[in-house]
Design a protein around this motif. Structure first.
Motif, PDB file in Angstrom:
ATOM      1  N   GLN A   1       0.858  -1.184   0.000  1.00 55.51           N
ATOM      2  CA  GLN A   1       0.000   0.000   0.000  1.00 55.51           C
ATOM      3  C   GLN A   1       0.891   1.231   0.000  1.00 55.51           C
ATOM      4  O   GLN A   1       2.004   1.204   0.506  1.00 55.51           O
ATOM      5  CB  GLN A   1      -0.931   0.021   1.217  1.00 55.51           C
ATOM      6  CG  GLN A   1      -0.229   0.136   2.559  1.00 55.51           C
ATOM      7  CD  GLN A   1      -1.206   0.359   3.704  1.00 55.51           C
ATOM      8  OE1 GLN A   1      -2.369   0.720   3.494  1.00 55.51           O
ATOM      9  NE2 GLN A   1      -0.747   0.123   4.917  1.00 55.51           N
ATOM     10  N   GLY A   2       0.401   2.283  -0.613  1.00 56.02           N
ATOM     11  CA  GLY A   2       1.235   3.467  -0.742  1.00 56.02           C
ATOM     12  C   GLY A   2       1.401   3.829  -2.196  1.00 56.02           C
ATOM     13  O   GLY A   2       0.456   3.731  -2.981  1.00 56.02           O
ATOM     14  N   THR A   3       2.616   4.204  -2.580  1.00 62.13           N
ATOM     15  CA  THR A   3       2.834   4.604  -3.968  1.00 62.13           C
ATOM     16  C   THR A   3       4.283   4.423  -4.396  1.00 62.13           C
ATOM     17  O   THR A   3       5.191   4.386  -3.572  1.00 62.13           O
ATOM     18  CB  THR A   3       2.440   6.095  -4.160  1.00 62.13           C
ATOM     19  OG1 THR A   3       2.468   6.424  -5.542  1.00 62.13           O
ATOM     20  CG2 THR A   3       3.398   7.018  -3.415  1.00 62.13           C
ATOM     21  N   VAL A   4       4.458   4.299  -5.704  1.00 64.94           N
ATOM     22  CA  VAL A   4       5.789   4.288  -6.314  1.00 64.94           C
ATOM     23  C   VAL A   4       5.848   5.532  -7.195  1.00 64.94           C
ATOM     24  O   VAL A   4       5.031   5.700  -8.100  1.00 64.94           O
ATOM     25  CB  VAL A   4       6.027   3.020  -7.161  1.00 64.94           C
ATOM     26  CG1 VAL A   4       7.367   3.134  -7.893  1.00 64.94           C
ATOM     27  CG2 VAL A   4       6.013   1.781  -6.279  1.00 64.94           C
ATOM     28  N   VAL A   5       6.808   6.399  -6.903  1.00 64.90           N
ATOM     29  CA  VAL A   5       6.915   7.674  -7.615  1.00 64.90           C
ATOM     30  C   VAL A   5       8.064   7.633  -8.621  1.00 64.90           C
ATOM     31  O   VAL A   5       9.202   7.335  -8.248  1.00 64.90           O
ATOM     32  CB  VAL A   5       7.143   8.833  -6.622  1.00 64.90           C
ATOM     33  CG1 VAL A   5       7.256  10.160  -7.373  1.00 64.90           C
ATOM     34  CG2 VAL A   5       6.015   8.890  -5.598  1.00 64.90           C
TER      35      VAL A   5
ATOM     36  N   GLY B   1       5.821  11.403   7.838  1.00 67.38           N
ATOM     37  CA  GLY B   1       4.826  10.474   8.366  1.00 67.38           C
ATOM     38  C   GLY B   1       4.137  11.039   9.600  1.00 67.38           C
ATOM     39  O   GLY B   1       2.925  10.897   9.784  1.00 67.38           O
ATOM     40  N   LYS B   2       4.924  11.686  10.450  1.00 69.38           N
ATOM     41  CA  LYS B   2       4.373  12.283  11.664  1.00 69.38           C
ATOM     42  C   LYS B   2       3.357  13.367  11.323  1.00 69.38           C
ATOM     43  O   LYS B   2       2.274  13.446  11.916  1.00 69.38           O
ATOM     44  CB  LYS B   2       5.507  12.876  12.497  1.00 69.38           C
ATOM     45  CG  LYS B   2       5.080  13.430  13.841  1.00 69.38           C
ATOM     46  CD  LYS B   2       6.284  13.923  14.631  1.00 69.38           C
ATOM     47  CE  LYS B   2       5.847  14.490  15.990  1.00 69.38           C
ATOM     48  NZ  LYS B   2       7.022  14.990  16.761  1.00 69.38           N
ATOM     49  N   GLU B   3       3.685  14.190  10.347  1.00 67.50           N
ATOM     50  CA  GLU B   3       2.785  15.267   9.930  1.00 67.50           C
ATOM     51  C   GLU B   3       1.539  14.725   9.244  1.00 67.50           C
ATOM     52  O   GLU B   3       0.461  15.325   9.344  1.00 67.50           O
ATOM     53  CB  GLU B   3       3.533  16.217   8.990  1.00 67.50           C
ATOM     54  CG  GLU B   3       4.646  16.999   9.681  1.00 67.50           C
ATOM     55  CD  GLU B   3       5.449  17.845   8.714  1.00 67.50           C
ATOM     56  OE1 GLU B   3       5.146  17.813   7.501  1.00 67.50           O
ATOM     57  OE2 GLU B   3       6.378  18.540   9.167  1.00 67.50           O
ATOM     58  N   ALA B   4       1.676  13.594   8.568  1.00 66.28           N
ATOM     59  CA  ALA B   4       0.532  12.988   7.869  1.00 66.28           C
ATOM     60  C   ALA B   4      -0.338  12.162   8.806  1.00 66.28           C
ATOM     61  O   ALA B   4      -1.454  11.777   8.452  1.00 66.28           O
ATOM     62  CB  ALA B   4       1.036  12.120   6.712  1.00 66.28           C
TER      63      ALA B   4
ATOM     64  N   SER C   1       0.383   9.160   9.726  1.00 66.99           N
ATOM     65  CA  SER C   1       0.487   7.764   9.289  1.00 66.99           C
ATOM     66  C   SER C   1       1.943   7.465   8.958  1.00 66.99           C
ATOM     67  O   SER C   1       2.594   8.226   8.227  1.00 66.99           O
ATOM     68  CB  SER C   1      -0.373   7.518   8.052  1.00 66.99           C
ATOM     69  OG  SER C   1      -0.276   6.179   7.611  1.00 66.99           O
ATOM     70  N   GLU C   2       2.486   6.383   9.490  1.00 74.15           N
ATOM     71  CA  GLU C   2       3.887   6.039   9.250  1.00 74.15           C
ATOM     72  C   GLU C   2       4.182   5.882   7.763  1.00 74.15           C
ATOM     73  O   GLU C   2       3.390   5.314   7.010  1.00 74.15           O
ATOM     74  CB  GLU C   2       4.250   4.739   9.972  1.00 74.15           C
ATOM     75  CG  GLU C   2       5.711   4.349   9.789  1.00 74.15           C
ATOM     76  CD  GLU C   2       6.059   3.009  10.416  1.00 74.15           C
ATOM     77  OE1 GLU C   2       7.247   2.749  10.646  1.00 74.15           O
ATOM     78  OE2 GLU C   2       5.121   2.204  10.654  1.00 74.15           O
ATOM     79  N   ILE C   3       5.312   6.409   7.358  1.00 75.47           N
ATOM     80  CA  ILE C   3       5.768   6.274   5.979  1.00 75.47           C
ATOM     81  C   ILE C   3       7.108   5.546   5.999  1.00 75.47           C
ATOM     82  O   ILE C   3       8.012   5.939   6.741  1.00 75.47           O
ATOM     83  CB  ILE C   3       5.939   7.641   5.290  1.00 75.47           C
ATOM     84  CG1 ILE C   3       4.614   8.402   5.275  1.00 75.47           C
ATOM     85  CG2 ILE C   3       6.456   7.450   3.860  1.00 75.47           C
ATOM     86  CD1 ILE C   3       4.731   9.823   4.736  1.00 75.47           C
TER      87      ILE C   3
ATOM     88  N   SER D   1       2.889   3.085   2.852  1.00 75.88           N
ATOM     89  CA  SER D   1       2.158   3.894   3.826  1.00 75.88           C
ATOM     90  C   SER D   1       0.665   3.900   3.526  1.00 75.88           C
ATOM     91  O   SER D   1       0.238   3.672   2.391  1.00 75.88           O
ATOM     92  CB  SER D   1       2.670   5.338   3.809  1.00 75.88           C
ATOM     93  OG  SER D   1       1.963   6.139   4.729  1.00 75.88           O
ATOM     94  N   ALA D   2      -0.104   4.189   4.581  1.00 77.46           N
ATOM     95  CA  ALA D   2      -1.545   4.357   4.421  1.00 77.46           C
ATOM     96  C   ALA D   2      -1.889   5.819   4.176  1.00 77.46           C
ATOM     97  O   ALA D   2      -3.056   6.180   3.997  1.00 77.46           O
ATOM     98  CB  ALA D   2      -2.270   3.855   5.667  1.00 77.46           C
ATOM     99  N   ALA D   3      -0.866   6.676   4.159  1.00 76.00           N
ATOM    100  CA  ALA D   3      -1.086   8.106   3.928  1.00 76.00           C
ATOM    101  C   ALA D   3      -1.615   8.326   2.513  1.00 76.00           C
ATOM    102  O   ALA D   3      -1.431   7.503   1.620  1.00 76.00           O
ATOM    103  CB  ALA D   3       0.222   8.871   4.133  1.00 76.00           C
ATOM    104  N   SER D   4      -2.272   9.450   2.297  1.00 79.21           N
ATOM    105  CA  SER D   4      -2.880   9.737   1.000  1.00 79.21           C
ATOM    106  C   SER D   4      -1.837  10.071  -0.067  1.00 79.21           C
ATOM    107  O   SER D   4      -0.712  10.466   0.238  1.00 79.21           O
ATOM    108  CB  SER D   4      -3.857  10.911   1.133  1.00 79.21           C
ATOM    109  OG  SER D   4      -3.170  12.073   1.541  1.00 79.21           O
ATOM    110  N   ALA D   5      -2.261   9.946  -1.316  1.00 72.72           N
ATOM    111  CA  ALA D   5      -1.365  10.196  -2.445  1.00 72.72           C
ATOM    112  C   ALA D   5      -0.880  11.645  -2.472  1.00 72.72           C
ATOM    113  O   ALA D   5       0.247  11.914  -2.890  1.00 72.72           O
ATOM    114  CB  ALA D   5      -2.066   9.864  -3.756  1.00 72.72           C
TER     115      ALA D   5
END
Length: 308
Positions: A149-153, A270-273, A275-277, A175-179
Motif C-alpha cells: 500500500q502506498g505509492t511508487v513515484v 509520516g508524523k505530519e501525515a 500515518s507512518e511512511i 504507507s496508508a497516507a494519502s497520495a
C-alpha cells in the motif's frame, strides 16, 4: 613496452582529477590497472573526483513506468545519441518498459522472451531494430519495486520524452497516507537520489566488496600517517563509517536543506501525515553507468597513419 597508454592516463585523470605525472606514476606502480591506480591515488589524497567514474559511458535511454503500486526501470543502450533521439528507438524503450511492468522478476532474458505489442517478442523487436536502424542496441538491465500500500513515484532527469531520459529514478513509499502526501515527498526524494547517487538503501545493503575496498584505502592512508596502531585502527573504522553514511540513502543528508538525514525527512513526513511512511526501496539507473566506452582520437589515428 608500457603496460598502459596515453588514453589510460587521460581516463585516470578524468576519473580522479589527479595531475598528469601523478596519474602516470600511479599507472606505472599499478602495472596499468586503472582501478588499482584510482585506489592508490585516493589513498595518497590525490584523487579529487571519485564519483566521476559514474559518468555516462554509453548512449541510449532509461525508461521508467508505474502502474498501481508497482514500478519498473529499464535501460536500453545504443551506440550513439543520435539513435537515442530516433522515434522508433524511443517507442521500443517505452513499450519494453511497459512490458517489463508485467514481469514477475528482473530477468532480462525473460523480458526479451516476453510478448511485444503488435507481435513477436521483445527480443524479436530488438533484432528488427538493429537491422532497420543499422546500429547495435541492447536491453541491458531492469529493476522492479513495489509496495503493498502506498505509492511508487517515478522521476526522470534529462528527459528525452515522457518517461524516458538519461537518469531514471523510482521511489517506493509504503504507507496508508494519502497520495497527495506521498507523491510530493516521493518526487523530492527522487530528485535527491538522482543528485546524490546513493549506492544502497541503508549501510547493511552496501556491497561488501566496496566496503572492503574502502577499508584498504583507509588503512593505507592511516599507515602513512605514522600514528600508533590503535589510532590507525580508529582512523580506518571512522573512514569506513563515514563512507557508509555518505553512500547509504537513509543516512545521506537531504540535498533540499543540506542538514537533515533522509530517514528523518521520511519520519517527519509520516508524523505530519498522521500515518507512518516507510521508504521501502528505490531505483536509480544512470545511462551507461559502469560501461567502458571507447573514445576515438581521430587526430592521433591520422598522425599514426601518416607516420606509417
Amino acid at each position: 613496452m608500457a603496460a598502459f597508454t596515453v588514453a589510460d592516463v587521460k581516463s585516470l585523470r578524468e576519473k580522479t582529477g589527479a595531475g598528469m605525472m601523478d596519474a602516470k606514476k600511479a599507472l606505472e606502480e599499478a602495472g596499468g590497472d586503472i582501478e588499482a591506480a584510482v585506489d592508490a591515488l585516493r589513498a595518497k589524497g590525490l584523487a579529487t573526483a571519485q564519483k566521476k567514474s559514474s559518468r555516462t559511458a554509453a548512449e541510449g535511454l532509461v525508461g521508467v513506468a508505474v502502474e498501481g503500486t508497482k514500478g519498473v526501470a529499464v535501460e536500453v543502450n545504443s551506440e550513439t545519441d543520435f539513435v537515442a533521439k530516433n522515434d522508433k528507438f524511443q517507442d521500443f524503450v517505452r513499450n519494453t518498459t511497459k512490458v517489463a511492468l508485467g514481469q514477475s522478476g528482473d530477468d532480462i532474458e525473460a523480458l526479451k522472451g516476453a510478448a511485444y505489442p503488435g507481435g513477436g517478442t521483445v527480443g524479436d523487436k530488438l533484432t528488427d531494430n538493429i537491422a532497420t536502424i543499422g546500429e547495435n542496441q541492447q536491453v541491458r538491465r531492469m529493476k522492479t519495486v513495489a509496495v503493498s500500500q502506498g505509492t511508487v513515484v517515478p522521476y526522470v532527469h534529462n528527459a528525452a520524452a515522457d518517461g524516458l531520459g538519461k537518469i531514471g529514478v523510482l521511489v517506493a513509499l509504503e504507507s496508508a497516507a494519502s497520495a497527495d502526501v506521498l507523491e510530493p515527498l516521493g518526487k523530492q526524494l527522487a530528485m535527491h537520489i538522482a543528485a546524490a547517487f546513493p549506492q544502497a538503501l541503508d549501510a547493511d545493503g552496501l556491497d561488501a566488496d566496496v566496503i572492503e575496498r574502502e577499508r584498504k584505502i583507509a588503512a593505507e592512508k592511516a599507515a602513512e600517517s605514522g600514528k600508533p596502531e590503535n589510532v590507525q585502527e580508529k582512523m580506518v573504522e571512522g573512514a569506513v563509517k563515514k563512507f557508509a553514511k555518505e553512500n547509504a540513502l537513509l543516512s545521506q543528508v537531504f540535498v533540499m536543506d543540506n542538514k537533515t538525514p533522509i530517514a528523518e525527512v521520511v519520519a517527519q513526513a509520516g508524523k505530519e501525515a498522521g500515518s507512518e511512511i516507510v521508504l521501502k526501496d528505490y531505483v536509480r539507473f544512470q545511462l551507461g553507468e559502469g560501461i567502458e566506452k571507447k573514445e576515438e582520437d581521430f587526430a592521433a589515428e591520422v598522425a599514426a597513419a601518416v607516420a606509417g
